[in-house]
Enzyme design. Structure first.
Site, PDB file in Angstrom:
ATOM      1  N   GLN A 188      62.600  59.032  17.136  1.00 11.13           N
ATOM      2  CA  GLN A 188      62.774  59.024  18.588  1.00 11.13           C
ATOM      3  C   GLN A 188      63.138  60.398  19.158  1.00 11.13           C
ATOM      4  O   GLN A 188      62.998  60.609  20.368  1.00 11.13           O
ATOM      5  CB  GLN A 188      63.825  57.986  18.975  1.00 11.13           C
ATOM      6  N   HIS A 216      49.145  57.217  17.215  1.00  9.34           N
ATOM      7  CA  HIS A 216      47.879  57.953  17.255  1.00  9.34           C
ATOM      8  C   HIS A 216      46.663  57.024  17.335  1.00  9.34           C
ATOM      9  O   HIS A 216      45.524  57.488  17.289  1.00  9.34           O
ATOM     10  CB  HIS A 216      47.767  58.873  16.033  1.00  9.34           C
ATOM     11  N   ARG A 268      75.787  59.747  14.834  1.00  6.59           N
ATOM     12  CA  ARG A 268      74.949  58.877  13.991  1.00  6.59           C
ATOM     13  C   ARG A 268      73.488  59.230  14.245  1.00  6.59           C
ATOM     14  O   ARG A 268      72.980  59.054  15.349  1.00  6.59           O
ATOM     15  CB  ARG A 268      75.209  57.396  14.316  1.00  6.59           C
ATOM     16  N   HIS A 328      65.586  54.331   9.684  1.00  6.39           N
ATOM     17  CA  HIS A 328      65.491  53.805  11.058  1.00  6.39           C
ATOM     18  C   HIS A 328      63.995  53.732  11.420  1.00  6.39           C
ATOM     19  O   HIS A 328      63.531  54.455  12.304  1.00  6.39           O
ATOM     20  CB  HIS A 328      66.289  54.681  12.025  1.00  6.39           C
ATOM     21  N   ASN A 364      68.641  50.364   9.481  1.00  6.24           N
ATOM     22  CA  ASN A 364      68.913  49.976  10.853  1.00  6.24           C
ATOM     23  C   ASN A 364      68.121  48.738  11.234  1.00  6.24           C
ATOM     24  O   ASN A 364      66.895  48.739  11.174  1.00  6.24           O
ATOM     25  CB  ASN A 364      68.543  51.118  11.812  1.00  6.24           C
ATOM     26  N   GLU A 365      68.827  47.686  11.630  1.00  2.00           N
ATOM     27  CA  GLU A 365      68.256  46.495  12.253  1.00  2.00           C
ATOM     28  C   GLU A 365      67.137  45.792  11.475  1.00  2.00           C
ATOM     29  O   GLU A 365      65.959  45.848  11.848  1.00  2.00           O
ATOM     30  CB  GLU A 365      67.752  46.844  13.666  1.00  2.00           C
ATOM     31  N   ASN A 425      74.819  46.550  16.255  1.00  2.00           N
ATOM     32  CA  ASN A 425      74.125  47.089  17.429  1.00  2.00           C
ATOM     33  C   ASN A 425      74.033  45.949  18.424  1.00  2.00           C
ATOM     34  O   ASN A 425      73.467  44.905  18.101  1.00  2.00           O
ATOM     35  CB  ASN A 425      72.700  47.532  17.086  1.00  2.00           C
ATOM     36  N   TYR A 435      73.521  44.762  22.661  1.00  2.00           N
ATOM     37  CA  TYR A 435      73.175  45.162  24.025  1.00  2.00           C
ATOM     38  C   TYR A 435      73.304  44.036  25.029  1.00  2.00           C
ATOM     39  O   TYR A 435      73.679  44.265  26.162  1.00  2.00           O
ATOM     40  CB  TYR A 435      71.718  45.657  24.065  1.00  2.00           C
ATOM     41  N   GLU A 472      75.625  50.783  17.954  1.00  4.86           N
ATOM     42  CA  GLU A 472      74.800  51.031  19.151  1.00  4.86           C
ATOM     43  C   GLU A 472      75.235  50.101  20.267  1.00  4.86           C
ATOM     44  O   GLU A 472      75.430  48.903  20.053  1.00  4.86           O
ATOM     45  CB  GLU A 472      73.313  50.746  18.904  1.00  4.86           C
TER      46      GLU A 472
END
Ligand code: GBH
Length: 517
Positions: free
Chosen positions: A39, A59, A97, A142, A186-187, A330, A332, A401
């Protein structure tokens, strides 16, 4: 009044923090910011880096990314990392992180070809972080899987357990002496469900009902193997902490009287995060009961000879159980959920959604972020932390997160409100005995938001994608104040500057050490 009741009154008066006073965080509480390699780094084919599944995906022609963008350059942190560390110094964060790109280190996925230039990049990055007085907190994976490994099935191939452990070993060998905190993966849900069970992430396999469960078992075993490796070879000398970050939403029954809705919310929580958390953190290990039961029955009805959820052997269970020094959370948002007879035939079979058999709905009164899935529901965050603490016997929790998406603009009051309400909810849970030890904002700066490209901004710092300069948003000033005072002042408002004045005054460049406030 008796003496005892006088005492009680005194205790009450002195102990309860008045509502308008800042609420302190526990001593030693750690604040950080989070990012991920694909990212932010850019430099997608520089210095010997191999292709990842996100290079392949972005791509493709036609592009599946909303604004047809790529992470080829992203915010160019590969070259601008010193500047990014400068702005973290301004914020005063305790830790950073970030993630390591597997194909930057192993361009072909396997360890026969180790890219020294890739290793060197993270040496420089980590050294610079440490020099700034910030603690490096590394995510080993990640989502940017080497493309070569995907051609072999990626996370659906059981061999990945060894491929991942081989990669983790290279990373530990090189950096364990400098990195005290590690996230293996991650996740898992987003890797498995979004990437293999649906088409919401690379590699967009969309093989629901089968692929996400094969993936789940392999991710858990890969994580456990990397954890055990640290235990066996590195812990004695380096004494670090190793965990996993699990994306957890709260699911609230749409009605609190309907038994079916209550059960549906319970099932949804177990399918969303229990599937990954239960084998690691629960006393019994293994997949959660609700998940095993639903998939087993559905599979039988659908004519499968055995459950589509792979079995964990006794050996698997004991490897996975306890394989985390902390619960990386994490989180949200929250969703409402209901279940009734109208669901019949609503989802394809087999599928993950059919296995849950419930409907997710949004409450339109909850504040809505730029991302369609993200609403501000602080009490859901509180309930989530409480539930995880209860189910898994109060593990140390690191919020790895938490964040809010907006469009362009530096005066991000909504993001500040979100942080205030979520941090307040977290403090409520801490007051009630939950062991939350750390909190990290997603994200330090705007970056490549996966399928949504650059259309959703999560940064404390706004990035101008023409010049790649970073500008602090109002929320950066807010977060700096939280960290500086180690407390949450619900009434604190950063200086109210105009959009233009704000950006002119606060503009930071690599050779300009403007203070934030
Ligand atoms: C994190 O995932 C990621 O770790 C991070 O890389 C990312 O940039 C950040 O969030 C912000 O998105 O309701 O079908 O639209 C958060 C996990 C991602 C889980 C979005 C829920 C919504 C799926 N969430 N997802 S849907």
């Amino acid at each position: 009044m008796t003496a005892a009741s006088h005492l009680l009154l005194l205790f009450y008066c002195t102990d309860v923090t008045p509502k308008d006073q800042p609420r302190p965080f526990p001593d030693g509480f750690m604040f950080g910011v989070s990012t991920a390699a694909y990212q932010i780094e850019g430099a997608w084919n520089e210095d010997g880096k191999g292709a990842s599944i996100w290079d392949t995906l972005t791509h493709m022609d036609p592009s599946p990314i909303k604004d047809h963008s790529t992470g080829d350059v992203a915010v160019d942190s590969y070259h601008l990392y010193k500047h990014d560390i400068e702005i973290m110094k301004e914020l005063g964060v305790h830790f950073y992180r970030f993630s390591i790109s597997w194909p930057r280190i192993l361009p072909d996925g396997f360890i026969h070809n180790i890219n020294e230039a890739g290793l060197k990049y993270y040496d420089n990055l980590i050294d610079e972080i440490v020099r700034a007085g910030i603690t490096p907190f590394v995510t080993i994976y990640h989502w940017d899987l080497p493309e070569v490994l995907q051609r072999l099935g990626g996370w659906a191939n059981p061999h990945i357990v060894n491929w991942f452990a081989d990669y983790a070993k290279i990373v530990y060998d090189r950096y364990a002496n400098k990195v005290p905190y590690w996230i293996t993966i991650n996740e898992p849900k987003q890797i498995c469900y979004e990437g293999y069970g649906s088409d919401a992430k690379a590699p967009m396999l969309n093989l629901s009902g089968i692929a996400e469960y094969l993936c789940a078992k392999n991710v858990l075993l890969a994580h456990a193997k990397a954890y055990r490796l640290y235990d066996d070879k590195y812990r004695k000398v380096h004494n670090g902490s190793v965990g996993i970050s699990i994306s957890c939403s709260w699911y609230e029954p749409a009605t609190d009287t309907n038994e079916q809705d209550i059960q549906a919310a319970q099932d949804a929580r177990q399918f969303d995060w229990g599937l990954y958390a239960h084998p690691i953190f629960s006393y019994n290990g293994d997949f959660p009961h609700e998940v095993k039961k639903n998939i087993y029955h559905k599979s039988a009805e659908q004519g499968f000879p055995k459950s589509r959820l792979p079995r964990l052997s006794a050996e698997d269970v004991s490897n996975i159980k306890g394989s985390s020094d902390f619960f990386g959370m994490n989180s949200y948002t929250t969703k409402l959920i209901y279940r009734d007879a109208s669901l019949e035939g609503m989802y394809p079979t087999p599928s993950y959604m059919d296995d849950i058999s419930a409907v997710f709905v949004k409450d339109p009164t909850w504040p809505q972020a730029k991302s369609s899935w993200l609403q501000s529901v602080p009490w859901g965050f509180y309930k989530l932390i409480k539930e995880v603490s209860k189910l898994y016997d109060r593990p140390p929790i690191f919020i790895t997160e938490n964040g809010w998406s907006s469009g362009l603009g530096l005066l991000d009051e909504e993001r500040i409100n979100y942080f205030k309400r979520y941090m307040n909810a977290m403090l409520n849970a801490i007051d009630e005995g939950c062991q939350v030890k750390a909190y990290s904002v997603w994200s330090l700066m705007d970056n490549f938001e996966w399928m949504n490209g650059y259309t959703e901004k999560f940064g404390l710092y706004e990035v101008n994608f023409g010049t790649l300069e970073r500008y602090p948003r109002k929320s950066a000033y807010f977060y700096k104040e939280v960290i500086r005072t180690n407390s949450l002042d619900l009434y604190y408002e950063p200086e109210n500057l105009t959009e233009a004045g704000h950006s002119a005054r606060s503009r930071t460049t690599a050779d300009d050490d403007n203070e934030l406030i």
